[in-house]
Design a protein around this motif. Structure first.
Motif, short mmCIF file in Angstrom:
data_model
loop_
_atom_site.label_atom_id
_atom_site.label_comp_id
_atom_site.label_asym_id
_atom_site.label_seq_id
_atom_site.Cartn_x
_atom_site.Cartn_y
_atom_site.Cartn_z
N LEU A 73 0.83 -1.21 0.00
CA LEU A 73 0.00 0.00 0.00
C LEU A 73 0.86 1.26 0.00
CD1 LEU A 73 -2.76 -0.98 2.59
CD2 LEU A 73 -2.94 -0.92 0.09
N PRO A 74 0.34 2.36 -0.58
CA PRO A 74 1.10 3.61 -0.60
C PRO A 74 1.12 4.32 0.76
CG PRO A 74 -1.02 3.89 -1.70
CD PRO A 74 -0.88 2.43 -1.38
N GLU A 75 0.29 3.89 1.70
CA GLU A 75 0.30 4.46 3.05
C GLU A 75 -0.17 3.37 4.02
OE1 GLU A 75 -2.72 7.54 3.75
OE2 GLU A 75 -3.81 6.75 2.03
N THR A 76 0.11 3.59 5.29
CA THR A 76 -0.27 2.62 6.30
C THR A 76 -1.75 2.77 6.63
OG1 THR A 76 1.93 2.67 7.27
CG2 THR A 76 0.15 1.85 8.68
N PRO A 77 -2.51 1.69 6.54
CA PRO A 77 -3.92 1.78 6.94
C PRO A 77 -4.03 1.89 8.45
CG PRO A 77 -3.37 -0.49 6.42
CD PRO A 77 -2.15 0.34 6.12
N ARG A 78 -4.97 2.70 8.92
CA ARG A 78 -5.23 2.80 10.36
C ARG A 78 -6.07 1.60 10.78
NH1 ARG A 78 -9.36 5.38 13.55
NH2 ARG A 78 -8.55 6.04 15.57
N GLY A 79 -7.03 1.23 9.93
CA GLY A 79 -7.91 0.12 10.22
C GLY A 79 -7.88 -0.91 9.10
N VAL A 80 -7.87 -2.18 9.49
CA VAL A 80 -7.83 -3.27 8.51
C VAL A 80 -9.01 -4.19 8.76
CG1 VAL A 80 -6.48 -5.21 7.62
CG2 VAL A 80 -5.30 -3.15 8.44
N SER A 81 -9.89 -4.30 7.76
CA SER A 81 -10.97 -5.28 7.80
C SER A 81 -10.46 -6.56 7.16
CB SER A 81 -12.19 -4.79 7.02
OG SER A 81 -12.87 -3.80 7.73
N ILE A 82 -10.67 -7.67 7.85
CA ILE A 82 -10.13 -8.94 7.37
C ILE A 82 -11.27 -9.90 7.07
CG2 ILE A 82 -8.59 -10.86 7.90
CD1 ILE A 82 -7.19 -9.00 9.94
N ILE A 83 -11.29 -10.38 5.81
CA ILE A 83 -12.28 -11.35 5.36
C ILE A 83 -11.50 -12.49 4.71
CG2 ILE A 83 -14.37 -11.74 4.00
CD1 ILE A 83 -13.57 -8.22 4.36
N THR A 84 -10.85 -13.28 5.53
CA THR A 84 -10.01 -14.38 5.04
C THR A 84 -10.24 -15.59 5.95
OG1 THR A 84 -8.14 -13.71 6.41
CG2 THR A 84 -8.20 -12.82 4.17
N PRO A 85 -9.81 -16.78 5.51
CA PRO A 85 -9.87 -17.94 6.41
C PRO A 85 -8.98 -17.67 7.64
CG PRO A 85 -9.48 -18.64 4.14
CD PRO A 85 -9.34 -17.15 4.17
N PRO A 86 -9.33 -18.22 8.80
CA PRO A 86 -8.58 -17.95 10.03
C PRO A 86 -7.07 -18.15 9.92
CG PRO A 86 -10.61 -19.06 10.58
CD PRO A 86 -10.53 -19.06 9.07
N ALA A 87 -6.61 -19.17 9.22
CA ALA A 87 -5.16 -19.39 9.10
C ALA A 87 -4.48 -18.23 8.37
CB ALA A 87 -4.87 -20.71 8.39
#
Length: 141
Positions: A73-87
């Motif tokens: 990413l071109p900048e650091t995200p403050r918040g990250v939404s995660i929609i991935t398998p737990p591993a």
């Protein structure tokens, strides 16, 4: 969270803080509009918030340049939404912490006890109690 504080109140406060300011990243963003990863991305867009889709197999999602991982990413995200398998979530948590993100929001199904433990250990504010970004933002797309 302060000792003795109501955990629900703590989560509500973290959600309010998460939603107060970006930029944001959606890890597991999808170009398939029926998928949760696409709906979460569109919910951010509907609010006019700065958001970056993360998907290593897509060049563009919903008109936004997609990135293969958080460190691209071109900048650091403050918040990250995660929609991935737990591993995968466990790896994403470490990457978010390494970059200096403040929050991770593990969408329902993405969380695991290990991912939550890692996030807290690394100093991230964590939302992983089943709270859904689409519900919290009242997205109906």
């Amino acid at each position: 969270m302060n000792p003795g504080q109501n955990p629900e109140a703590g989560t509500r406060e973290i959600i309010a803080d998460f939603l107060s300011q970006g930029p944001y990243a959606v890890v597991g963003a999808s170009s398939d509009r029926a998928k949760f990863g696409n709906k979460v991305l569109r919910a951010y867009q509907s609010k006019g918030w700065k958001v970056y889709p993360i998907n290593p197999r897509e060049a563009e999602i919903e008109g936004l340049k997609a990135y293969p991982d958080l460190k691209s990413l071109p900048e650091t995200p403050r918040g990250v939404s995660i929609i991935t398998p737990p591993a995968v979530t466990e790896r994403i948590v470490a990457e978010a912490a390494d970059l200096g993100a403040r929050f991770v929001w593990m969408q329902p199904g993405a969380e695991s006890p290990e991912a939550i433990r890692l996030a807290r250990e690394r100093g991230l504010d964590v939302i992983a109690d089943g709270s859904c970004f689409l519900v919290e933002t009242r997205f109906r797309g």
